[in-house]
Motif scaffolding. Structure first.
Motif, PDB file in Angstrom:
ATOM      1  N   LYS A   6    -119.512 -96.230  46.596  1.00 52.14           N
ATOM      2  CA  LYS A   6    -119.050 -96.299  47.979  1.00 52.14           C
ATOM      3  C   LYS A   6    -120.235 -96.269  48.937  1.00 52.14           C
ATOM      4  CE  LYS A   6    -114.460 -94.234  47.330  1.00 52.14           C
ATOM      5  NZ  LYS A   6    -113.591 -93.068  47.633  1.00 52.14           N
ATOM      6  N   GLU A   7    -121.225 -95.455  48.615  1.00 47.56           N
ATOM      7  CA  GLU A   7    -122.400 -95.346  49.470  1.00 47.56           C
ATOM      8  C   GLU A   7    -123.198 -96.646  49.459  1.00 47.56           C
ATOM      9  OE1 GLU A   7    -125.730 -92.466  48.621  1.00 47.56           O
ATOM     10  OE2 GLU A   7    -124.822 -91.555  50.385  1.00 47.56           O
ATOM     11  N   LYS A   9    -121.967 -99.681  48.802  1.00 50.43           N
ATOM     12  CA  LYS A   9    -121.189-100.671  49.536  1.00 50.43           C
ATOM     13  C   LYS A   9    -121.314-100.461  51.042  1.00 50.43           C
ATOM     14  CE  LYS A   9    -117.736-101.566  45.939  1.00 50.43           C
ATOM     15  NZ  LYS A   9    -116.300-101.436  45.554  1.00 50.43           N
ATOM     16  N   SER A  10    -121.319 -99.195  51.467  1.00 44.84           N
ATOM     17  CA  SER A  10    -121.454 -98.880  52.880  1.00 44.84           C
ATOM     18  C   SER A  10    -122.811 -99.328  53.404  1.00 44.84           C
ATOM     19  CB  SER A  10    -121.270 -97.373  53.094  1.00 44.84           C
ATOM     20  OG  SER A  10    -121.456 -97.034  54.454  1.00 44.84           O
ATOM     21  N   LYS A  13    -122.795-103.091  53.719  1.00 44.13           N
ATOM     22  CA  LYS A  13    -121.999-103.476  54.885  1.00 44.13           C
ATOM     23  C   LYS A  13    -122.786-103.273  56.171  1.00 44.13           C
ATOM     24  CE  LYS A  13    -117.447-102.849  56.986  1.00 44.13           C
ATOM     25  NZ  LYS A  13    -116.112-102.200  56.870  1.00 44.13           N
TER      26      LYS A  13
END
Length: 222
Positions: A6-7, A9-10, A13
């Motif tokens: 998640k980190e 991907k963040s 982004k």
């Protein structure tokens, strides 16, 4: 490690936002992308077949006849994930909850994918119980489209960053305290001269390493 993914991907982004919005919006989405709809229902999809069928949550089954033969941007048009963009290649189909967008004119589809993946669809949502978005509405919004050469450069940079970040995140995740003792030198493993420690210090080092790695790629002009 879901937290690490998640980190990562963040982080990707955030960098996509930086690289696809660094100029003034100059092109409507409908000028660079054509929207296609599907009437295929999930109940019509088979568990086996020649070609993949995508839905809001990813792969939902297969068909023997594809709707599309070529790269497309998939956008969820209704439901909880409305506005989420993904990328599909080759021969495939989608169910009715998705639109697939193909490139128009002198533009790069991968660049447009990254631009749409960070586009804010909020003001284009309609419906209370089940939110919807319509291409006729958000297609009038403008995004920043630089020259084709610059689009390709940004897309290649983000692709390179994305693949390397996930690889590095996976390598770091495998490097548990069992394989990296307290104070272990990681130069031989990662080509660095820093040291890594167990527990929270290791997590902190992983996070900083990913950030530094991303920044290096962004400013790498080679």
């Amino acid at each position: 490690n879901n937290c690490g993914q998640k980190e990562t991907k963040s982080l990707i982004k955030g960098l996509a936002v930086t690289l696809t919005t660094k100029g003034k919006p100059n092109t409507t989405i409908s000028q660079c992308l054509e929207c296609h709809s599907s009437t295929l229902q999930e109940s019509e999809v088979s568990p086996n077949g020649l070609y993949k069928v995508f839905g809001a949550n990813g792969l939902v089954g297969y068909t023997d006849v594809p709707q599309m033969n070529g790269d497309s941007i998939l956008v969820i048009k209704d439901g909880s994930g409305v506005g989420t963009a993904s990328y599909a290649q080759g021969k495939f189909s989608v169910i009715g909850t998705l639109n697939y967008l193909t490139v128009l004119g002198n533009n790069n589809l991968r660049y447009l994918y990254f631009a749409l993946s960070v586009f804010n669809f909020q003001s284009y949502k309609t419906g209370m119980a089940i939110p919807h978005i319509y291409f006729k509405d958000y297609g009038n919004a403008k995004i920043y489209c630089p020259s084709l050469t610059e689009q390709k450069r940004v897309a290649n940079m983000l692709d390179k960053m994305e693949s390397k970040l996930f690889l590095e995140q996976e390598l770091l995740h495998r490097s548990t305290p069992k394989t990296l003792p307290v104070g272990a030198d990681v130069h031989k493993t990662f080509g660095l001269t820093d040291t890594v420690f167990v527990g929270d210090m290791l997590v902190s080092w992983q996070r900083q390493y990913l950030i530094d790695f991303a920044v290096m790629i962004v400013y790498d002009q080679s």
